[in-house]
Design an enzyme around this catalytic site. Structure first.
Site, PDB file in Angstrom:
ATOM      1  N   PHE A  75      -3.283  -1.767   1.581  1.00 17.34           N
ATOM      2  CA  PHE A  75      -2.206  -0.737   1.534  1.00 17.34           C
ATOM      3  C   PHE A  75      -1.416  -0.717  -0.060  1.00 17.34           C
ATOM      4  O   PHE A  75      -0.732   0.202  -0.428  1.00 17.34           O
ATOM      5  CB  PHE A  75      -1.199  -0.974   2.588  1.00 17.34           C
ATOM      6  CG  PHE A  75       0.018  -1.806   2.166  1.00 17.34           C
ATOM      7  CD1 PHE A  75      -0.175  -3.093   2.503  1.00 17.34           C
ATOM      8  CD2 PHE A  75       1.234  -1.383   1.831  1.00 17.34           C
ATOM      9  CE1 PHE A  75       0.601  -4.313   2.105  1.00 17.34           C
ATOM     10  CE2 PHE A  75       2.212  -2.320   1.619  1.00 17.34           C
ATOM     11  CZ  PHE A  75       2.135  -3.631   1.790  1.00 17.34           C
ATOM     12  N   LYS A  76      -1.439  -1.957  -0.748  1.00 17.99           N
ATOM     13  CA  LYS A  76      -0.940  -2.092  -1.805  1.00 17.99           C
ATOM     14  C   LYS A  76      -1.104  -0.996  -2.918  1.00 17.99           C
ATOM     15  O   LYS A  76      -0.409  -0.724  -3.872  1.00 17.99           O
ATOM     16  CB  LYS A  76      -0.948  -3.586  -2.284  1.00 17.99           C
ATOM     17  CG  LYS A  76      -0.180  -4.414  -1.555  1.00 17.99           C
ATOM     18  CD  LYS A  76      -0.489  -6.089  -2.118  1.00 17.99           C
ATOM     19  CE  LYS A  76       0.623  -6.892  -1.367  1.00 17.99           C
ATOM     20  NZ  LYS A  76       0.092  -6.952  -0.056  1.00 17.99           N
ATOM     21  N   ASP A  77      -2.228  -0.447  -2.749  1.00 22.27           N
ATOM     22  CA  ASP A  77      -2.747   0.657  -3.754  1.00 22.27           C
ATOM     23  C   ASP A  77      -1.684   1.950  -3.624  1.00 22.27           C
ATOM     24  O   ASP A  77      -1.719   2.671  -4.617  1.00 22.27           O
ATOM     25  CB  ASP A  77      -4.166   1.058  -3.479  1.00 22.27           C
ATOM     26  CG  ASP A  77      -5.253   0.056  -3.614  1.00 22.27           C
ATOM     27  OD1 ASP A  77      -5.097  -0.608  -4.606  1.00 22.27           O
ATOM     28  OD2 ASP A  77      -6.205   0.091  -2.825  1.00 22.27           O
ATOM     29  N   MET A 130       0.868   0.784  -5.978  1.00 23.84           N
ATOM     30  CA  MET A 130       0.446   0.387  -7.413  1.00 23.84           C
ATOM     31  C   MET A 130      -0.251   1.429  -7.987  1.00 23.84           C
ATOM     32  O   MET A 130       0.009   1.553  -9.480  1.00 23.84           O
ATOM     33  CB  MET A 130      -0.504  -0.855  -7.044  1.00 23.84           C
ATOM     34  CG  MET A 130      -0.571  -1.833  -8.149  1.00 23.84           C
ATOM     35  SD  MET A 130       1.109  -2.860  -8.246  1.00 23.84           S
ATOM     36  CE  MET A 130       0.732  -4.426  -7.277  1.00 23.84           C
TER      37      MET A 130
END
Ligand SMILES: *Cc1c(COP(=O)(O)O)cnc(C)c1O
Length: 471
Positions: free
Chosen positions: A112-114, A117
């Site tokens: 989920f960090k995409d 980011m």
């Protein structure tokens, strides 16, 4: 919109000023002076918007120092079906009546960090271009953050990434993901040590203010407000998909580590999104579950921090938690400073258990919590596979396990899927006796040529490497 520090510093700043900064000057975290409220009519108006348009509407409430046309273009360029796999960007999958998974992990690095980011990469490039400046990002990763940062910053003008990771300790898939990048602005530094050694190196470099200024060192860690506000959008997108009527409430279950993801849910709820409960799930590293049960926030020592099969939640303290405590204390900056400054330094813990604000917190902020262990994770992965033919990763399994404990009839429960199983294959093999599914674009990734430099855990060597590669 102006931003303040959770520790009471008198300065106020605008979005693009805090975008490239880490902590506030007094060591606090930045928050908006107030949360913009979104009424039912506006929610109705937003229903049906494509994800990038919804992102623009929400972000523009917080960002008034980027012209609207530019911000709209940045959102449109970030949230595409090509990058995130579907036109919904974060599609809901129904597991059973009233229980959903929200897919946040179909971006370039399958976590989920995409979601945040990818936006941050485009915002950085835009703002650095406008100022005619350069930035050298230095980070430490145990896996997901580093790869998300590298895939967001690769090929970007004016940006270089120096990412330290513990040599040989990330999952084989995570190593292949990062080390196969051939972009000249991406530098992988495998440190002969553990994750803490990497973090110590980043801290030591950041504390050398002269080096930091001279080489324009910056970070992309989860305390960055731009990352947090980008995550607010998918709470709205999840709510729209699970509801048909304006007032309908939903709950979210969030696999949590540094309290970044669920803090975005808190912000969405403060904006007026009809959220019944924010269910916080931890693994064996239960710092936050302990707080929501007892009011005690106790930072763990290294020896007291467990290495688990949901490694992206293996934290000893939660770096975004100060934001929530600031709101819990009625935005009392002096008190927040004393808790997170003096008290944690002195005792390694503080106790709000007998504070009336804590007693009211559940009702005011709608939090519930629970903990999941390795055995729970395996059982949940197995059960979800057998009953729903759905394969979930270990972190999502922690969320799903705790979600079931807090489910309420008539209130849809949305579990945030924070990674795909292929990132953590060993636990899937242990649970199901088979390899996880792998998206086609990652076939053979382990066999690609690698760009990585192995270094001892030595600050001077890392500094010298950065200096040599900042020509
Ligand atoms: C980072 C991460 C988490 C924890 O998110 P926080 O924002 O730190 O609470 C959970 N699951 C996965 C897969 C992650 O990469």
């Amino acid at each position: 919109m102006l931003y303040l520090s959770t520790r009471g510093h008198p300065d106020r700043k605008r979005f693009c000023e805090i975008l490239l900064e880490g902590l506030a000057p007094d060591g606090g975290l930045y928050l908006p002076e107030s949360y913009p409220r979104v009424d039912a009519a506006t929610l109705q108006k937003w229903r049906g918007l494509p994800y990038h348009e919804l992102a623009f509407e929400i972000l523009s409430l917080y960002i008034d120092d980027i012209p609207a046309a530019d911000l709209r273009a940045i959102c449109a360029k970030t949230y595409t079906a090509q990058v995130f796999g579907t036109k919904e960007i974060v599609p809901l999958k129904q597991l059973e009546s009233g229980l959903y998974l929200e897919a946040l992990s179909n971006g370039p690095t399958l976590a989920f960090k995409d979601m945040a980011m990818q936006l941050l990469g485009n915002l950085f490039e835009y703002e650095l271009g406008r100022r005619g400046e350069q930035l050298n990002i230095l980070g430490a990763t145990s896996g997901d953050t580093g790869s998300a940062a590298e895939y967001a910053m690769r090929g970007k003008q004016g940006i270089r990434v120096f990412m330290t990771s513990p040599h040989g300790r990330m999952s084989p898939f995570q190593q292949a993901q990062m080390f196969s990048l051939q972009d000249p602005n991406i530098h992988n530094l495998a440190i002969e040590g553990v994750f803490d050694d990497c973090q110590d190196i980043v801290k030591a470099v950041s504390n050398d203010l002269d080096f930091k200024r001279r080489l324009r060192i910056g970070t992309v860690n989860s305390i960055n407000w731009a990352r947090l506000v980008a995550q607010v959008v998918y709470y709205f997108a999840g709510w729209f998909q699970a509801t048909a009527e304006p007032g309908q409430k939903v709950s979210f279950a969030v696999p949590s580590g540094n309290f970044g993801n669920i803090c975005a849910g808190h912000v969405a709820r403060m904006m007026g999104l009809p959220i019944e409960t924010l269910v916080l799930a931890t693994n064996e590293n239960d710092v936050l579950d302990e707080f929501f049960r007892t009011g005690v926030y106790r930072v763990r020592t290294g020896a007291d921090t467990h290495e688990t099969s949901s490694p992206s939640m293996d934290i000893s303290k939660a770096s975004n938690f100060e934001r929530f405590v600031f709101d819990l204390l009625g935005r009392d900056g002096a008190r927040t400073r004393s808790l997170f400054g003096e008290e944690l330094a002195k005792a390694g813990r503080f106790d709000l258990g007998s504070d009336p604000a804590f007693a009211q917190a559940r009702r005011r902020f709608g939090f519930a919590s629970g903990k999941s262990t390795h055995a729970d994770r395996l059982a949940t992965i197995r059960d979800t596979w057998q009953r729903h033919s759905a394969m979930v990763d270990t972190h999502t399994a922690d969320g799903l396990k705790v979600a079931r404990q807090h489910a309420k009839a008539g209130v849809p429960m949305i579990v945030l899927e924070t990674a795909l199983p292929v990132k953590f294959a060993a636990a899937i093999v242990e649970a199901l006796g088979r390899e996880p599914e792998r998206p086609a674009k990652f076939d053979g990734i382990e066999k690609l040529p690698r760009r990585v430099t192995v270094l001892p855990p030595d600050v001077q060597r890392v500094k010298a490497y950065i200096e040599q590669h900042c020509a």
